[in-house]
Enzyme design. Structure first.
Site, PDB file in Angstrom:
ATOM      1  N   GLU A  46     -58.031 -15.216 -17.614  1.00  0.00           N
ATOM      2  CA  GLU A  46     -58.194 -14.199 -16.579  1.00  0.00           C
ATOM      3  C   GLU A  46     -59.317 -14.643 -15.653  1.00  0.00           C
ATOM      4  O   GLU A  46     -60.287 -15.238 -16.105  1.00  0.00           O
ATOM      5  CB  GLU A  46     -58.566 -12.829 -17.179  1.00  0.00           C
ATOM      6  CG  GLU A  46     -57.435 -12.141 -17.892  1.00  0.00           C
ATOM      7  CD  GLU A  46     -57.649 -12.142 -19.402  1.00  0.00           C
ATOM      8  OE1 GLU A  46     -58.705 -12.605 -19.858  1.00  0.00           O
ATOM      9  OE2 GLU A  46     -56.751 -11.689 -20.114  1.00  0.00           O
TER      10      GLU A  46
ATOM     11  N   TYR B 298     -57.798 -23.694 -10.987  1.00  0.00           N
ATOM     12  CA  TYR B 298     -56.757 -23.491 -11.987  1.00  0.00           C
ATOM     13  C   TYR B 298     -55.381 -23.828 -11.413  1.00  0.00           C
ATOM     14  O   TYR B 298     -54.562 -24.452 -12.080  1.00  0.00           O
ATOM     15  CB  TYR B 298     -56.786 -22.061 -12.533  1.00  0.00           C
ATOM     16  CG  TYR B 298     -58.129 -21.675 -13.129  1.00  0.00           C
ATOM     17  CD1 TYR B 298     -58.862 -22.563 -13.904  1.00  0.00           C
ATOM     18  CD2 TYR B 298     -58.672 -20.417 -12.900  1.00  0.00           C
ATOM     19  CE1 TYR B 298     -60.092 -22.217 -14.440  1.00  0.00           C
ATOM     20  CE2 TYR B 298     -59.903 -20.057 -13.437  1.00  0.00           C
ATOM     21  CZ  TYR B 298     -60.606 -20.963 -14.205  1.00  0.00           C
ATOM     22  OH  TYR B 298     -61.818 -20.608 -14.729  1.00  0.00           O
TER      23      TYR B 298
END
Length: 165
Positions: A110, A122
């Site tokens: 998260e 990411y």
């Protein structure tokens, strides 16, 4: 991005707890305590890494929890003076290599919806947004973006093998 900082990535030990706890306080509005971090050292399902700079100081750290064939990146933090020098990417790559080598089905994490640099990092490593957790973060209240990287060789380890961080 500036030049890549040369770091040595090793497993976190009790010797690193003070620096890592300080990094938590600097980087997060709801930091993990030193005791929480210490408990992770004894958690067989968790692996925490530190990236040490040339002076042997903690430039960054990252945590991973593995249950069966699923990995969750719990923490990634980098010292402010070491940011944008590839430290988080180097830490993340160790976890990606581990996930592939141990045939995990996926890694998930998260990230604050406003943390565009982390989301870009990411994304560059194959993670994709798969959902949101409404008001997940506090101080300030904000949604979390759930990002996952799936691996084609996923599945549980072969008999007799363990997937341990």
């Amino acid at each position: 991005m500036s030049e890549k900082l040369r770091v040595r990535i090793i497993p976190m030990t009790a010797d690193h707890l003070d620096e890592v706890a300080e990094l938590e306080r600097i980087c997060f509005s709801d930091p993990w305590s030193r005791n929480m971090l210490a408990e992770e050292l004894d958690n067989a399902l968790s692996a925490f890494l530190v990236a040490l700079d040339g002076a042997g100081r903690v430039a960054g750290y990252a945590g991973l929890q593995v249950i069966l064939d699923e990995g969750t990146v719990t923490n990634i933090a980098v010292r402010p003076d070491c940011r944008r020098q590839g430290v988080a990417g180097q830490l993340l790559q160790v976890f990606l290599d581990f996930a592939q080598g141990n045939r995990l089905a996926f890694l998930t994490l998260e990230v604050r919806a406003s943390n565009y640099d982390a989301i870009a990092l990411y994304g560059s490593r194959g993670f994709r947004s798969v959902g949101r957790r409404k008001n997940y973060y506090e101080r300030p209240r904000e949604d979390a973006v759930i990002m996952t990287r799936e691996f084609s060789g996923g599945g549980t380890p072969a008999e007799g093998e363990e997937a341990r961080p």
